[in-house]
Design an enzyme around this catalytic site. Structure first.
Site, PDB file in Angstrom:
ATOM      1  N   HIS A   1       0.846  -1.199   0.000  1.00 35.21           N
ATOM      2  CA  HIS A   1       0.000   0.000   0.000  1.00 35.21           C
ATOM      3  C   HIS A   1       0.883   1.251   0.000  1.00 35.21           C
ATOM      4  CE1 HIS A   1      -2.856   3.056   1.371  1.00 35.21           C
ATOM      5  NE2 HIS A   1      -2.085   3.284   2.418  1.00 35.21           N
TER       6      HIS A   1
ATOM      7  N   ASP B   1       7.126  22.973 -25.122  1.00 36.09           N
ATOM      8  CA  ASP B   1       7.050  21.586 -24.646  1.00 36.09           C
ATOM      9  C   ASP B   1       8.124  21.428 -23.577  1.00 36.09           C
ATOM     10  OD1 ASP B   1       6.888  18.674 -24.393  1.00 36.09           O
ATOM     11  OD2 ASP B   1       5.914  18.707 -26.358  1.00 36.09           O
TER      12      ASP B   1
ATOM     13  N   TRP C   1       7.382  -0.374   4.012  1.00 38.27           N
ATOM     14  CA  TRP C   1       7.976   0.261   2.835  1.00 38.27           C
ATOM     15  C   TRP C   1       9.401   0.724   3.099  1.00 38.27           C
ATOM     16  CZ3 TRP C   1       8.988   5.561   1.200  1.00 38.27           C
ATOM     17  CH2 TRP C   1       8.941   6.471   2.232  1.00 38.27           C
TER      18      TRP C   1
ATOM     19  N   SER D   1      13.028   6.561 -13.417  1.00 36.79           N
ATOM     20  CA  SER D   1      11.943   7.351 -14.000  1.00 36.79           C
ATOM     21  C   SER D   1      11.873   8.729 -13.343  1.00 36.79           C
ATOM     22  CB  SER D   1      10.628   6.588 -13.827  1.00 36.79           C
ATOM     23  OG  SER D   1       9.538   7.464 -13.888  1.00 36.79           O
ATOM     24  N   SER D   2      11.946   8.746 -12.002  1.00 36.08           N
ATOM     25  CA  SER D   2      11.858  10.031 -11.298  1.00 36.08           C
ATOM     26  C   SER D   2      13.040  10.926 -11.622  1.00 36.08           C
ATOM     27  CB  SER D   2      11.865   9.813  -9.785  1.00 36.08           C
ATOM     28  OG  SER D   2      10.710   9.170  -9.383  1.00 36.08           O
TER      29      SER D   2
ATOM     30  N   HIS E   1      13.549  11.350   4.051  1.00 38.10           N
ATOM     31  CA  HIS E   1      12.997  12.628   4.482  1.00 38.10           C
ATOM     32  C   HIS E   1      12.847  13.642   3.364  1.00 38.10           C
ATOM     33  CE1 HIS E   1      10.809  14.700   7.435  1.00 38.10           C
ATOM     34  NE2 HIS E   1      11.238  15.775   6.837  1.00 38.10           N
TER      35      HIS E   1
ATOM     36  N   GLU F   1      12.205  12.840   0.522  1.00 37.06           N
ATOM     37  CA  GLU F   1      11.038  12.278  -0.163  1.00 37.06           C
ATOM     38  C   GLU F   1       9.727  12.872   0.365  1.00 37.06           C
ATOM     39  OE1 GLU F   1      10.626  10.294  -2.716  1.00 37.06           O
ATOM     40  OE2 GLU F   1       8.469   9.985  -2.457  1.00 37.06           O
TER      41      GLU F   1
ATOM     42  N   TYR G   1       9.253  15.807   1.419  1.00 39.21           N
ATOM     43  CA  TYR G   1       9.079  17.137   0.828  1.00 39.21           C
ATOM     44  C   TYR G   1       8.943  17.066  -0.672  1.00 39.21           C
ATOM     45  CZ  TYR G   1       9.470  18.610   5.475  1.00 39.21           C
ATOM     46  OH  TYR G   1       9.194  18.747   6.800  1.00 39.21           O
TER      47      TYR G   1
ATOM     48  N   SER H   1      -0.801  27.161  -3.857  1.00 37.63           N
ATOM     49  CA  SER H   1      -0.417  28.563  -4.091  1.00 37.63           C
ATOM     50  C   SER H   1      -0.946  29.094  -5.414  1.00 37.63           C
ATOM     51  CB  SER H   1       1.115  28.708  -4.083  1.00 37.63           C
ATOM     52  OG  SER H   1       1.638  28.263  -2.865  1.00 37.63           O
TER      53      SER H   1
ATOM     54  N   HIS I   1      15.418  11.950  12.612  1.00 39.57           N
ATOM     55  CA  HIS I   1      14.251  12.046  13.499  1.00 39.57           C
ATOM     56  C   HIS I   1      13.297  10.876  13.286  1.00 39.57           C
ATOM     57  CE1 HIS I   1      11.982  14.772  10.401  1.00 39.57           C
ATOM     58  NE2 HIS I   1      11.702  13.514  10.195  1.00 39.57           N
ATOM     59  N   HIS I   2      13.542  10.090  12.245  1.00 38.09           N
ATOM     60  CA  HIS I   2      12.766   8.864  12.062  1.00 38.09           C
ATOM     61  C   HIS I   2      13.328   7.720  12.898  1.00 38.09           C
ATOM     62  CE1 HIS I   2      10.465  10.363   8.553  1.00 38.09           C
ATOM     63  NE2 HIS I   2      11.544  11.081   8.363  1.00 38.09           N
TER      64      HIS I   2
ATOM     65  N   THR J   1       7.452  26.421   7.153  1.00 35.95           N
ATOM     66  CA  THR J   1       6.125  25.862   6.897  1.00 35.95           C
ATOM     67  C   THR J   1       5.053  26.791   7.451  1.00 35.95           C
ATOM     68  OG1 THR J   1       7.158  23.713   7.156  1.00 35.95           O
ATOM     69  CG2 THR J   1       4.776  23.748   7.011  1.00 35.95           C
TER      70      THR J   1
ATOM     71  N   LYS K   1       4.502  29.715   5.226  1.00 29.23           N
ATOM     72  CA  LYS K   1       3.629  29.415   4.083  1.00 29.23           C
ATOM     73  C   LYS K   1       2.156  29.504   4.478  1.00 29.23           C
ATOM     74  CE  LYS K   1       6.426  26.848   0.892  1.00 29.23           C
ATOM     75  NZ  LYS K   1       5.957  27.433  -0.355  1.00 29.23           N
TER      76      LYS K   1
ATOM     77  N   ARG L   1       1.773   0.417  15.372  1.00 26.37           N
ATOM     78  CA  ARG L   1       1.382   0.311  13.968  1.00 26.37           C
ATOM     79  C   ARG L   1       1.784  -1.064  13.438  1.00 26.37           C
ATOM     80  NH1 ARG L   1       5.924   3.940  10.805  1.00 26.37           N
ATOM     81  NH2 ARG L   1       4.670   3.397   8.998  1.00 26.37           N
TER      82      ARG L   1
END
Ligand SMILES: [Cu+2]
Lengths: 527, 281
Positions: free
Chosen positions: A79, A108, A144, A171-172, A255, A257, A259, A270, A304-305, A330, A333, A452
């Site tokens: 998932h 283009d 994951w 790809s990314s 991390h 990722e 953002y 925005s 921090h993870h 943040t 914003k 979890r």
């Protein structure tokens, strides 16, 4: 067929897309590729969503009713991988393809053939990832994050999982290179960097984050692969390796990722808020700087993870402070978005509703994020449903709501028709009610002590799990409404004007709706 | 398409069954939601204060931070809601044309910064307390296994394994037909709990024999990863005798949800007798 292969610029006005299936396979047109990305993301939303429903069905009440624990773990892992790499990233890549050239007045993307390749890697990578579910031993079941040593206790699907992550990464990276080159080289005359729409800015930063982060993930999973098959011991303690090293590598990717996923969402919001506030985006410059500093900070917060792995005190303090620092740009914003609305003339069409929903619910995710940055608190929250609630608030009513808002915002430009506003509002309100029913109780579950990634739970967790599962099914079915609205809008409906909305800002609103197959073959002049 | 069909052959059945059944259950449950919930009322919403110095420090900090973010949240959402109502489009009222204010932007960059610094101070203090293992009187070594815990009283020549209680283990099998509510402490019971003395500073060492696990007892405010090749340490002191329960908190494979932790805290004098009996008997 020959119409599509052209070398002479004087033919440009004449030709449209190739006919039939080959149009989509061979296309180098940014609009076609954008559409492909978006449709792929939509399909994956339902594939990943179905897996979420398997999870929520199993957690509906205590006891194991439907799936074995191992399959449950495959579902949570898959998932996440599908939703992150197959759904939300391709969705924003779709927006980038469609909108960036039109927003900066380019004909283009800079590298159209590579663009085709970046997209067409995705279905194969996605299919390979899904196919691991059918292989002996099943799909990846270690979450994951793929932490070793657990991820090395995998079935035959393991190398396929790794390979598909490699393909998704390639790809990314190609998409990012394309986006950077396009933005830096193909802006229309007068479109200086500090005049670019915020969506373009957020993608520019995102693309750099991707180029920095994806190779690190690729390296990490390759080391997993060699540990498994070629006798290395990068992560195996028995061979002198270090299981925690993988966590550092993973989160050095993971991390940024986060953002990578949220910055384009900021960009879309925005764009939407000024249009429906009939007022210019407040504090454009500080929005750009906030985006850039979030991009930078995202590289120095990864541990921090991992507060519970046993870090030195100094390390814990450092990563706590840097993480809390991210709250500053943040917050800037959020304040700027509110100021944009201040003394505007607000109307609440569906895109605006989703943007406002984003503001409220992303902020909730931000608050819980701040709570988890504080190390002693994280010792209690870590790996519970509290974090599950946190990141789903950021990703679903955060990133996904922004994507849905963006879809409604630009659908008339893409299809040439207005979508059904009444149904759109229904979609918003149903989604909002059910998403909160789904995720808000998970805060309570986590605080009350539910870990979890468990397929079954102690009976005191029943009540909120039941509410959460009802929310999940409601949210899932509400998204079918979105499919119906999109199909309806693509087929017909009230004709859209080129402006679509009430005097929106931006070059995309100067071309007809639907946007012609080729736009801005002659660069517009931006004042 | 081919892939979809292949998937269908294996997953489809399981998925369809799951979804069909759960749709029915959802209907049934939604109907009797409140009656049902009332019978097993729990609806817990907050962190427990717990029974150790660490857990109460964490709890206080949690309430402080929760309070601060709630106040900020209410303020921000109030302003936002006001804007949504007050600045609706009205005939004859045009939007303002300003689009920045250096002063405002400076203020709301600086304020969050100081809030963060203000939060970091009590957080750092609590952290320093948590990491201070000095002065402990008893050391317990905890080793994670798939899927059980081993406890060793270091220097006392005594260790044992602790696994999921038998009744829970029967009831948790797929379609076991047993009602989880009929099992005492469903999934939170073990065959042999960790026994510890009350009022003694206990240092724990934690590692793993296979994959990563995490030893978590919410009432102690202790969660620490068990990682092969690493020996992590920490401490806690429980003054009130009682039974405290927790779970493995790091995904460790198929039975990750089924390796609970139970700690029995008994008066120190009883503990010495207990330990002597275990070692000799
Ligand atoms: Cu475990």
């Amino acid at each position: 067929m020959s119409v599509a292969t052209h070398d002479h610029s004087d033919e440009h006005d004449a030709h449209g897309p190739e006919k039939g299936l080959m149009r989509w396979i061979r296309t180098t047109n940014h609009k076609d590729i954008g559409t492909l990305y978006l449709l792929f993301a939509l399909v994956m939303l339902f594939v990943g969503g179905l897996m979420a429903l398997v999870i929520r069905a199993e957690l509906f009440q205590p006891g194991i009713q439907f799936v074995n624990p191992d399959f449950f773990n495959q579902m949570t892992t898959m998932h996440a991988l599908i939703m992150v790499f197959g759904m939300i990233m391709p969705a924003f890549a779709g927006f980038a393809n469609w909108m960036i050239p039109m927003m900066i007045g380019a004909p283009d993307m800079a590298l159209p053939r590579m663009n085709n390749w970046s997209f067409w890697l995705l279905p194969f990578a996605g299919a390979m990832l899904l196919a691991t579910l059918l292989m002996p031993g099943g799909g990846p079941a270690s979450g994951w994050t793929l932490y070793p040593p657990l991820s090395l206790q995998a079935g035959d699907g393991f190398p396929f999982t790794i390979f598909s992550i490699h393909l998704l990464g390639i790809s990314s990276i190609m998409a990012s290179i394309n986006i950077i080159v396009t933005i830096l080289n193909m802006r229309a005359p007068g479109m200086t960097l500090m005049k670019m729409p915020m969506f373009v800015w957020t993608w520019l930063v995102t693309a750099y984050l991707l180029i920095g982060a994806m190779p690190v993930l690729a390296g990490g999973v390759t080391m997993l692969l060699t540990d498994q098959f070629f006798g290395t011991s990068f992560f195996q303690a028995a061979g002198g390796g270090d299981p925690v090293l993988f966590q550092h590598i993973f989160w050095f990717f993971g991390h940024p990722e986060v953002y990578i996923i949220i910055l384009p969402a900021f960009g879309i919001v925005s764009q939407i808020i000024p249009t429906f506030s009939r007022k210019r985006l407040f504090g454009y410059d500080s929005m750009v700087y906030a985006t850039a500093s979030i991009g930078f900070l995202s590289y120095i917060v990864w541990a921090h993870h991992m507060f519970t792995v046993g870090m030195p005190l100094a390390g814990e303090l450092f990563f706590m402070m840097t993480t809390m620092l991210i709250a500053v740009p943040t917050a800037v914003k959020v304040f700027n978005w509110i100021s944009t609305m201040w003394r505007g003339s607000l109307t609440f069409e569906t895109p605006m509703l989703f943007a406002i929903g984003f503001l409220f619910m992303f902020s909730i995710g931000g608050f819980t994020g701040l709570m988890m940055a504080i190390v002693p608190l994280d010792f209690q929250y870590h790996d519970t449903y509290f974090i599950v609630a946190h990141f789903h608030y950021v990703l679903v009513p955060g990133a996904l709501f922004a994507a849905l808002g963006g879809a409604y915002y630009w659908l008339p430009k893409w299809t040439g028709h207005m979508y059904d506003e009444t149904l759109g509002k229904w979609h918003f309100w149903l989604s909002t009610i059910f998403v909160n029913l789904l995720f808000f109780p998970q805060h309570f579950l986590g605080l009350a002590g539910m870990p979890r990634r468990i397929p079954d739970y102690a009976t005191q967790f029943t009540d909120w799990n039941l509410v959460s599962s009802i929310g999940a099914f409601g949210f899932g079915f509400a998204q079918l409404l979105f499919v119906w609205i999109v199909v309806q809008c693509a087929r017909g409906g009230q004709k859209a004007t080129s402006q679509v909305w009430d005097h929106p800002e931006g070059l995309e609103w100067t071309v007809p709706s639907p946007a012609p197959y080729h736009t801005f073959e002659e660069a517009p002049l931006v004042k | 398409m081919r892939i979809a069909m292949l998937l269908g052959s294996r997953l489809g059945v399981e998925l369809m069954l799951s979804l069909g059944k759960s749709a029915l259950r959802a209907l049934a449950a939604a109907a009797g939601l409140f009656a049902y919930a009332h019978a097993h009322a729990d609806w817990a919403t907050n962190l427990p204060r717990g029974v150790t110095e660490i857990s109460s420090r964490i709890y206080d900090l949690h309430m402080l931070v929760l309070g601060i973010v709630t106040v900020i949240g209410v303020l921000v959402f109030a302003v936002l809601t006001y804007a949504l109502i007050a600045f609706r489009k009205k005939p004859g009222v045009a939007s303002a044309t300003w689009d920045h204010s250096n002063l405002a932007e400076f203020i709301w960059t600086v304020i969050p910064f100081f809030v963060m610094v203000g939060l970091a101070i009590p957080a750092a203090q609590a952290l320093i307390l948590i990491e201070d293992t000095s002065g402990s009187e008893l050391t317990v070594k905890i080793t994670g296994y798939q899927w059980k815990w081993q406890y060793e009283y270091v220097g006392k020549n005594y260790s044992f394994y602790s696994t999921l209680g038998r009744e829970s283990n029967v009831a948790r099998q797929k379609n076991s037909g047993r009602d989880p509510y009929a099992v005492d402490n469903y999934l939170l019971e073990v065959d042999r709990p960790l026994v510890l003395p009350a009022g003694v500073k206990i240092r724990y060492l934690i590692t793993s024999n296979d994959v990563n696990h995490a030893w978590w007892v919410p009432d102690f405010g202790v969660k620490r990863d068990a990682i092969p090749g690493y020996m992590n340490e920490g401490w806690f002191q429980v003054d009130r005798p009682g039974t405290y329960r927790g779970q493995c908190a790091e995904l460790c494979g198929k039975d990750h949800g089924f390796m609970p932790i139970v700690v029995e805290v008994i008066p120190e004098s009883e503990f010495d007798a207990w330990l002597r009996q275990q070692v000799t008997g």
